[in-house]
Scaffold this active site. Structure first.
Site, PDB file in Angstrom:
ATOM      1  N   SER A   1       0.851  -1.190   0.000  1.00  0.00           N
ATOM      2  CA  SER A   1       0.000   0.000   0.000  1.00  0.00           C
ATOM      3  C   SER A   1       0.883   1.234   0.000  1.00  0.00           C
ATOM      4  CB  SER A   1      -0.907   0.010   1.232  1.00  0.00           C
ATOM      5  OG  SER A   1      -1.518   1.283   1.308  1.00  0.00           O
TER       6      SER A   1
ATOM      7  N   HIS B   1      -0.778  -0.924  -4.537  1.00  0.00           N
ATOM      8  CA  HIS B   1      -2.109  -0.587  -4.027  1.00  0.00           C
ATOM      9  C   HIS B   1      -2.172   0.922  -3.760  1.00  0.00           C
ATOM     10  CE1 HIS B   1      -5.925  -1.561  -1.984  1.00  0.00           C
ATOM     11  NE2 HIS B   1      -5.561  -0.688  -1.050  1.00  0.00           N
TER      12      HIS B   1
ATOM     13  N   ASP C   1      -4.418   4.023  -2.407  1.00  0.00           N
ATOM     14  CA  ASP C   1      -5.583   4.343  -1.581  1.00  0.00           C
ATOM     15  C   ASP C   1      -6.110   5.737  -1.885  1.00  0.00           C
ATOM     16  OD1 ASP C   1      -6.087   2.015   0.146  1.00  0.00           O
ATOM     17  OD2 ASP C   1      -4.001   2.342   0.735  1.00  0.00           O
TER      18      ASP C   1
ATOM     19  N   MET D   1      -8.871   8.398  -1.144  1.00  0.00           N
ATOM     20  CA  MET D   1      -9.861   8.662  -0.090  1.00  0.00           C
ATOM     21  C   MET D   1     -10.443  10.053  -0.222  1.00  0.00           C
ATOM     22  SD  MET D   1      -7.846   7.350   3.276  1.00  0.00           S
ATOM     23  CE  MET D   1      -6.912   5.818   3.291  1.00  0.00           C
TER      24      MET D   1
ATOM     25  N   HIS E   1      -7.975   1.640  -4.915  1.00  0.00           N
ATOM     26  CA  HIS E   1      -9.006   1.362  -3.918  1.00  0.00           C
ATOM     27  C   HIS E   1      -9.682   2.686  -3.597  1.00  0.00           C
ATOM     28  CE1 HIS E   1      -9.744   0.120   0.596  1.00  0.00           C
ATOM     29  NE2 HIS E   1     -10.864   0.220  -0.087  1.00  0.00           N
TER      30      HIS E   1
ATOM     31  N   MET F   1     -12.049   4.896  -1.752  1.00  0.00           N
ATOM     32  CA  MET F   1     -12.855   5.095  -0.548  1.00  0.00           C
ATOM     33  C   MET F   1     -13.493   6.472  -0.685  1.00  0.00           C
ATOM     34  SD  MET F   1      -9.977   3.480   1.940  1.00  0.00           S
ATOM     35  CE  MET F   1      -8.747   3.617   0.650  1.00  0.00           C
TER      36      MET F   1
ATOM     37  N   MET G   1     -12.272  -5.592   3.747  1.00  0.00           N
ATOM     38  CA  MET G   1     -11.513  -4.719   4.655  1.00  0.00           C
ATOM     39  C   MET G   1     -11.326  -5.421   5.996  1.00  0.00           C
ATOM     40  SD  MET G   1     -10.564  -1.974   3.119  1.00  0.00           S
ATOM     41  CE  MET G   1      -9.794  -1.200   4.548  1.00  0.00           C
TER      42      MET G   1
ATOM     43  N   PHE H   1      -7.016   4.748   7.419  1.00  0.00           N
ATOM     44  CA  PHE H   1      -5.628   4.936   7.832  1.00  0.00           C
ATOM     45  C   PHE H   1      -4.849   3.626   7.777  1.00  0.00           C
ATOM     46  CE2 PHE H   1      -8.267   8.071   9.922  1.00  0.00           C
ATOM     47  CZ  PHE H   1      -7.589   9.249   9.651  1.00  0.00           C
ATOM     48  N   GLY H   2      -3.541   3.763   7.536  1.00  0.00           N
ATOM     49  CA  GLY H   2      -2.653   2.620   7.658  1.00  0.00           C
ATOM     50  C   GLY H   2      -2.305   2.395   9.129  1.00  0.00           C
ATOM     51  N   GLY H   3      -1.653   1.287   9.385  1.00  0.00           N
ATOM     52  CA  GLY H   3      -1.120   1.034  10.724  1.00  0.00           C
ATOM     53  C   GLY H   3      -2.124   0.592  11.768  1.00  0.00           C
TER      54      GLY H   3
ATOM     55  N   ASP I   1      -7.155  -6.218   3.256  1.00  0.00           N
ATOM     56  CA  ASP I   1      -6.502  -4.918   3.364  1.00  0.00           C
ATOM     57  C   ASP I   1      -6.666  -4.387   4.784  1.00  0.00           C
ATOM     58  OD1 ASP I   1      -5.496  -2.362   2.964  1.00  0.00           O
ATOM     59  OD2 ASP I   1      -7.075  -1.729   1.564  1.00  0.00           O
TER      60      ASP I   1
ATOM     61  N   GLY J   1       0.747  -2.262   4.036  1.00  0.00           N
ATOM     62  CA  GLY J   1       1.420  -0.963   4.062  1.00  0.00           C
ATOM     63  C   GLY J   1       2.527  -0.931   5.083  1.00  0.00           C
ATOM     64  N   SER J   2       2.159  -0.748   6.347  1.00  0.00           N
ATOM     65  CA  SER J   2       3.198  -0.537   7.361  1.00  0.00           C
ATOM     66  C   SER J   2       4.127  -1.732   7.540  1.00  0.00           C
ATOM     67  CB  SER J   2       2.588  -0.112   8.695  1.00  0.00           C
ATOM     68  OG  SER J   2       1.330  -0.670   8.883  1.00  0.00           O
TER      69      SER J   2
HETATM   70  C1  DX5 Z   1      -6.781   1.736   4.814  1.00  0.00           C
HETATM   71  C2  DX5 Z   1      -6.199   1.405   3.475  1.00  0.00           C
HETATM   72  C3  DX5 Z   1      -5.094   0.442   3.500  1.00  0.00           C
HETATM   73  C4  DX5 Z   1      -3.896   0.815   4.346  1.00  0.00           C
HETATM   74  C5  DX5 Z   1      -3.305  -0.465   4.857  1.00  0.00           C
HETATM   75  O1  DX5 Z   1      -7.977   2.404   4.634  1.00  0.00           O
HETATM   76  O2  DX5 Z   1      -7.199   0.887   2.631  1.00  0.00           O
HETATM   77  O3  DX5 Z   1      -4.700   0.076   2.181  1.00  0.00           O
HETATM   78  O4  DX5 Z   1      -2.921   1.538   3.664  1.00  0.00           O
HETATM   79  O5  DX5 Z   1      -2.252  -0.172   5.697  1.00  0.00           O
HETATM   80  P1  DX5 Z   1      -1.661  -1.223   6.757  1.00  0.00           P
HETATM   81  O6  DX5 Z   1      -1.146  -2.386   5.983  1.00  0.00           O
HETATM   82  O7  DX5 Z   1      -0.596  -0.437   7.444  1.00  0.00           O
HETATM   83  O8  DX5 Z   1      -2.791  -1.614   7.663  1.00  0.00           O
HETATM   84 ZN    ZN Z   2      -6.615   0.086   0.642  1.00  0.00          ZN
END
Ligand code: DX5
Ligand code: ZN
Length: 225
Positions: free
Chosen positions: A9, A34, A36, A38, A67, A69, A142, A148-150, A176, A198-199
């Site tokens: 991501s 990937h 994101d 938003m 993706h 959102m 999901m 958010f990531g992390g 994801d 992602g993280s």
């Molecule tokens: C969250 C995103 C993800 C996010 C995943 O809304 O859709 O793609 O970047 O990040 P991690 O892998 O850090 O949870």
């Molecule tokens: Zn995503």
């Protein structure tokens, strides 16, 4: 049988060096990138739009797994198609009234349609989108609240993945949120073959190791699906 695809991501990348970061992930063995997208009406965050996809496309031929959102995915089909998006995954919560038209338009623009669902949305809602002639190619389950990531992986979402895999043996099923070495086994054994991370990838000293570990775990269990 659905092949493993590992999709870092780019939300966790250094956005100021996006092309370099994308190439670094491909060099580390990423299958897809990937992206994101938003809007702050659908999630409490705001990221990138079609102009960024268009810029990145000038630097890479990679599969850009977008993706979306956003509350109004239909408005973005044309700009994302033009920008060079490869996959266009919308949220069912934003497309209950017009998913049929949306899928048709995504395909007409040369992109692969996908549908995503938030943790609170029952999996049965996407079945009609997977069946029939005008269907999506991918379902993104999901495993965190989008935005958010992390965040922490929600293992209870694996029931959705299991149900989908039982019904559709060759469907691309993507997960994801919170995926990494400690959660990949739960996702892979449930039947997920497309893994967004992602993280866990960007935060690793050796992203290539994390990517290959996740691919090996998917490939290793898929005979048992
Ligand atoms: C969250 C995103 C993800 C996010 C995943 O809304 O859709 O793609 O970047 O990040 P991690 O892998 O850090 O949870
Ligand atoms: Zn995503």
């Amino acid at each position: 049988m659905a092949a493993a695809k590992i999709a870092p991501s780019m939300l966790s990348s250094d956005f100021s060096n996006l092309a370099t970061e994308a190439q670094r992930m491909l060099d580390c063995g990423a299958d897809w990138l990937h992206m994101d997208i938003m809007c702050s009406h659908f999630v409490p965050n705001l990221t990138i739009g079609a102009p960024v996809i268009e810029s990145l496309r000038k630097h890479t031929k990679a599969y850009l797994d977008c993706h979306l959102m956003v509350t109004n995915p239909l408005d973005y089909v044309e700009p994302f198609g033009k920008a060079g998006a490869s996959g266009f995954t919308f949220h069912i919560e934003a497309a209950r009234e017009n998913w049929n038209e949306l899928i048709q338009k995504i395909k007409a623009k040369g992109m692969k349609p996908g549908v995503s669902l938030k943790p609170g949305t029952p999996i049965e809602e996407v079945y009609p989108l997977v069946e029939g002639e005008n269907h999506v190619d991918l379902v993104l389950v999901m495993t965190v609240e989008p935005g958010f990531g992390g965040q922490k992986f929600m293992p209870e979402m694996m029931d959705k993945v299991r149900k989908l895999r039982q019904k559709y043996p060759s469907l691309d099923i993507e997960v994801d949120g919170g995926l990494g070495p400690s959660t990949i086994d739960a996702a892979a054994s449930a039947g997920a073959n497309c893994i967004v991370a992602g993280s866990s990838v960007f935060g690793a000293p050796e992203p290539a190791q994390v990517i290959s570990l996740m691919r090996n775990r998917v490939e290793g269990v898929k005979a048992a699906w």
